[in-house]
Design a protein around this motif. Structure first.
Motif, PDB file in Angstrom:
ATOM      1  N   ALA A 139      90.826  -9.725  48.405  1.00 16.31           N
ATOM      2  CA  ALA A 139      91.240  -9.174  47.115  1.00 16.31           C
ATOM      3  C   ALA A 139      91.801  -7.781  47.366  1.00 16.31           C
ATOM      4  CB  ALA A 139      90.054  -9.092  46.161  1.00 16.31           C
ATOM      5  N   CYS A 140      92.846  -7.448  46.622  1.00 18.37           N
ATOM      6  CA  CYS A 140      93.407  -6.106  46.742  1.00 18.37           C
ATOM      7  C   CYS A 140      93.981  -5.683  45.396  1.00 18.37           C
ATOM      8  CB  CYS A 140      94.477  -6.042  47.835  1.00 18.37           C
ATOM      9  SG  CYS A 140      95.956  -7.021  47.520  1.00 18.37           S
ATOM     10  N   SER A 141      94.202  -4.399  45.268  1.00 18.83           N
ATOM     11  CA  SER A 141      94.880  -3.864  44.090  1.00 18.83           C
ATOM     12  C   SER A 141      96.379  -4.062  44.276  1.00 18.83           C
ATOM     13  CB  SER A 141      94.541  -2.383  43.925  1.00 18.83           C
ATOM     14  OG  SER A 141      94.991  -1.658  45.060  1.00 18.83           O
ATOM     15  N   VAL A 142      97.150  -3.840  43.232  1.00 17.52           N
ATOM     16  CA  VAL A 142      98.608  -3.986  43.328  1.00 17.52           C
ATOM     17  C   VAL A 142      99.169  -3.037  44.386  1.00 17.52           C
ATOM     18  CG1 VAL A 142     100.779  -3.621  42.066  1.00 17.52           C
ATOM     19  CG2 VAL A 142      98.907  -4.877  40.990  1.00 17.52           C
ATOM     20  N   ASP A 143      98.532  -1.873  44.561  1.00 21.72           N
ATOM     21  CA  ASP A 143      99.017  -0.917  45.560  1.00 21.72           C
ATOM     22  C   ASP A 143      98.386  -1.110  46.938  1.00 21.72           C
ATOM     23  OD1 ASP A 143      96.676   0.021  44.362  1.00 21.72           O
ATOM     24  OD2 ASP A 143      97.302   2.109  44.294  1.00 21.72           O
ATOM     25  N   GLY A 144      97.727  -2.261  47.167  1.00 20.41           N
ATOM     26  CA  GLY A 144      97.324  -2.665  48.508  1.00 20.41           C
ATOM     27  C   GLY A 144      95.995  -2.152  49.023  1.00 20.41           C
ATOM     28  N   TYR A 145      95.077  -1.760  48.124  1.00 17.82           N
ATOM     29  CA  TYR A 145      93.763  -1.297  48.562  1.00 17.82           C
ATOM     30  C   TYR A 145      92.714  -2.389  48.348  1.00 17.82           C
ATOM     31  CZ  TYR A 145      95.925   3.259  48.846  1.00 17.82           C
ATOM     32  OH  TYR A 145      96.745   4.300  49.191  1.00 17.82           O
ATOM     33  N   ILE A 146      91.812  -2.522  49.339  1.00 16.44           N
ATOM     34  CA  ILE A 146      90.782  -3.567  49.275  1.00 16.44           C
ATOM     35  C   ILE A 146      89.442  -3.041  48.752  1.00 16.44           C
ATOM     36  CG2 ILE A 146      91.875  -4.983  51.044  1.00 16.44           C
ATOM     37  CD1 ILE A 146      89.854  -3.894  53.077  1.00 16.44           C
ATOM     38  N   ALA A 147      89.298  -1.724  48.692  1.00 15.89           N
ATOM     39  CA  ALA A 147      88.075  -1.108  48.175  1.00 15.89           C
ATOM     40  C   ALA A 147      88.332   0.384  47.984  1.00 15.89           C
ATOM     41  CB  ALA A 147      86.906  -1.310  49.141  1.00 15.89           C
ATOM     42  N   HIS A 148      87.461   0.998  47.206  1.00  8.85           N
ATOM     43  CA  HIS A 148      87.506   2.446  47.080  1.00  8.85           C
ATOM     44  C   HIS A 148      86.980   3.058  48.385  1.00  8.85           C
ATOM     45  CE1 HIS A 148      88.536   2.543  42.800  1.00  8.85           C
ATOM     46  NE2 HIS A 148      87.763   1.473  42.690  1.00  8.85           N
ATOM     47  N   ILE A 149      87.205   4.334  48.590  1.00  8.42           N
ATOM     48  CA  ILE A 149      86.779   5.018  49.817  1.00  8.42           C
ATOM     49  C   ILE A 149      85.289   4.809  50.087  1.00  8.42           C
ATOM     50  CG2 ILE A 149      86.462   7.296  50.896  1.00  8.42           C
ATOM     51  CD1 ILE A 149      89.336   6.304  50.991  1.00  8.42           C
ATOM     52  N   ASP A 150      84.469   4.764  49.028  1.00  6.96           N
ATOM     53  CA  ASP A 150      83.022   4.577  49.199  1.00  6.96           C
ATOM     54  C   ASP A 150      82.640   3.110  49.390  1.00  6.96           C
ATOM     55  OD1 ASP A 150      83.329   3.501  46.657  1.00  6.96           O
ATOM     56  OD2 ASP A 150      81.959   4.909  45.673  1.00  6.96           O
ATOM     57  N   GLY A 151      83.637   2.228  49.443  1.00  8.20           N
ATOM     58  CA  GLY A 151      83.374   0.797  49.641  1.00  8.20           C
ATOM     59  C   GLY A 151      83.175   0.014  48.359  1.00  8.20           C
ATOM     60  N   SER A 152      83.151   0.685  47.219  1.00  9.99           N
ATOM     61  CA  SER A 152      82.923  -0.003  45.947  1.00  9.99           C
ATOM     62  C   SER A 152      84.173  -0.774  45.520  1.00  9.99           C
ATOM     63  CB  SER A 152      82.518   0.999  44.865  1.00  9.99           C
ATOM     64  OG  SER A 152      83.589   1.883  44.573  1.00  9.99           O
ATOM     65  N   HIS A 153      83.986  -1.675  44.571  1.00  9.35           N
ATOM     66  CA  HIS A 153      85.068  -2.565  44.150  1.00  9.35           C
ATOM     67  C   HIS A 153      85.353  -2.467  42.651  1.00  9.35           C
ATOM     68  CE1 HIS A 153      83.817  -4.355  48.008  1.00  9.35           C
ATOM     69  NE2 HIS A 153      85.108  -4.565  48.130  1.00  9.35           N
ATOM     70  N   ASN A 154      85.114  -1.315  42.056  1.00  6.54           N
ATOM     71  CA  ASN A 154      85.386  -1.139  40.631  1.00  6.54           C
ATOM     72  C   ASN A 154      86.862  -1.400  40.363  1.00  6.54           C
ATOM     73  OD1 ASN A 154      82.751  -0.267  40.427  1.00  6.54           O
ATOM     74  ND2 ASN A 154      83.278   1.881  40.534  1.00  6.54           N
ATOM     75  N   GLY A 155      87.140  -2.166  39.302  1.00  5.62           N
ATOM     76  CA  GLY A 155      88.504  -2.480  38.932  1.00  5.62           C
ATOM     77  C   GLY A 155      88.904  -3.910  39.273  1.00  5.62           C
ATOM     78  N   PHE A 156      88.200  -4.522  40.220  1.00  2.00           N
ATOM     79  CA  PHE A 156      88.523  -5.902  40.573  1.00  2.00           C
ATOM     80  C   PHE A 156      87.947  -6.844  39.519  1.00  2.00           C
ATOM     81  CE2 PHE A 156      88.955  -3.793  44.662  1.00  2.00           C
ATOM     82  CZ  PHE A 156      90.138  -4.349  45.126  1.00  2.00           C
ATOM     83  N   SER A 157      88.655  -7.931  39.268  1.00  2.00           N
ATOM     84  CA  SER A 157      88.281  -8.870  38.209  1.00  2.00           C
ATOM     85  C   SER A 157      86.889  -9.453  38.446  1.00  2.00           C
ATOM     86  CB  SER A 157      89.296 -10.007  38.128  1.00  2.00           C
ATOM     87  OG  SER A 157      88.905 -10.907  37.110  1.00  2.00           O
ATOM     88  N   GLN A 158      86.119  -9.492  37.376  1.00  2.00           N
ATOM     89  CA  GLN A 158      84.793 -10.123  37.391  1.00  2.00           C
ATOM     90  C   GLN A 158      84.742 -11.275  36.383  1.00  2.00           C
ATOM     91  OE1 GLN A 158      82.435  -9.017  39.658  1.00  2.00           O
ATOM     92  NE2 GLN A 158      84.138  -7.747  40.339  1.00  2.00           N
ATOM     93  N   ASP A 159      85.897 -11.754  35.992  1.00  2.00           N
ATOM     94  CA  ASP A 159      86.047 -12.777  34.977  1.00  2.00           C
ATOM     95  C   ASP A 159      85.418 -14.102  35.412  1.00  2.00           C
ATOM     96  OD1 ASP A 159      87.474 -13.809  32.498  1.00  2.00           O
ATOM     97  OD2 ASP A 159      88.414 -15.059  34.039  1.00  2.00           O
ATOM     98  N   GLY A 160      84.572 -14.666  34.569  1.00  2.00           N
ATOM     99  CA  GLY A 160      83.858 -15.899  34.891  1.00  2.00           C
ATOM    100  C   GLY A 160      84.764 -17.090  35.115  1.00  2.00           C
ATOM    101  N   LYS A 161      85.787 -17.242  34.277  1.00  2.00           N
ATOM    102  CA  LYS A 161      86.706 -18.376  34.423  1.00  2.00           C
ATOM    103  C   LYS A 161      87.486 -18.269  35.733  1.00  2.00           C
ATOM    104  CE  LYS A 161      90.108 -21.033  31.849  1.00  2.00           C
ATOM    105  NZ  LYS A 161      90.914 -21.124  30.627  1.00  2.00           N
TER     106      LYS A 161
END
Length: 191
Positions: free
Chosen positions: A9-31
Motif C-alpha cells: 500500500a502506498c500514498s499517491v505520492d509514493g510513501y508506504i508509511a509515515h517516518i515513525d512507521g505509522s499508517h494513518n491515512g490508509f484506507s480501513q474500509d471494511g468492504k
C-alpha cells in the motif's frame, strides 16, 4: 522460476508509511478489506485473519520477506509470528536473533537467499515491506512484479517505496482495479 512480488500500500505520492512507521491515512474500509481478502487472503496477518474469519488458502504467496522495521512494527504489538500461514524471513543486520522460531532471521547474503528461493517451486514470494530491502532486491533484478494499492491521499513525507536510487525501469500494466473507496490497485510486471 518463482516470482518476487512487491505488494504494498502506498500514498499517491509514493510513501508506504509515515517516518515513525505509522499508517494513518490508509484506507480501513471494511468492504475494501473484504475484497482484498478474497483476492489476496495470505497478505493479511494471522491475527487479523482470525478476527475477519479469513480461512482461505494462500492464492499468490507461500513465502514472505520483511525488512527489520516492518517486522518491528508487529513486535511492538507483541506479535512475533505475524504470518504463521507462510514461511517468513526477516532481513536485518542489527537483530541478533529472531524472537520466534517460525521467523527466520537473515543478516547477510540477502541476494543469495532470494535468488535461491526464486529457484524453488513455490506459489510466490511476497516482499511485504522494507524500502531498503526493496531497493537491494530491485537493484539485483530480483523483483518481478509490483502490486500497488494506491490510497487516495498525499502523505507529503515518509518512508518511500524504495529507500535508495533505482534505475529507470519500464513496467507493463498487467491488471488494475478501482475500489469504491478510491484505492486503485495497480499490478505491474517488470519488463
Amino acid at each position: 522460476m518463482t516470482e518476487v512480488t512487491y505488494f504494498m500500500a502506498c500514498s499517491v505520492d509514493g510513501y508506504i508509511a509515515h517516518i515513525d512507521g505509522s499508517h494513518n491515512g490508509f484506507s480501513q474500509d471494511g468492504k475494501y478489506f473484504a475484497n482484498l481478502s478474497a483476492s489476496f487472503p495470505e497478505t493479511f496477518p494471522s491475527q487479523l485473519r482470525e478476527v475477519m474469519g479469513i480461512d482461505a488458502e494462500n492464492k499468490w504467496f507461500d513465502v514472505v520477506l520483511m525488512g527489520r522495521k516492518t517486522y518491528e512494527l508487529r513486535l511492538k504489538n507483541g506479535i512475533t509470528n505475524p504470518y504463521s500461514h507462510m514461511k517468513q524471513y526477516v532481513f536485518s543486520r542489527t537483530m541478533l536473533q529472531s524472537p520466534d522460531e517460525n521467523v527466520e532471521l537473515v543478516s547477510e547474503n540477502a541476494v543469495e537467499l532470494v535468488t535461491r528461493l526464486k529457484s524453488e517451486t513455490l506459489k510466490g514470494i511476497w516482499l511485504c515491506g522494507g524500502a531498503d530491502l526493496a531497493t537491494t532486491l530491485f537493484a539485483h533484478k530480483l523483483i518481478d512484479q509490483l502490486i500497488l494499492k494506491v490510497n487516495p491521499f498525499l502523505m507529503g513525507s515518509g518512508i518511500p517505496l524504495f529507500s535508495g536510487v533505482i534505475g529507470q525501469t519500464a513496467l507493463e500494466l498487467a491488471n488494475s482495479n478501482i475500489y469504491e473507496n478510491g484505492v486503485v490497485l495497480l499490478h505491474y510486471r517488470v519488463k
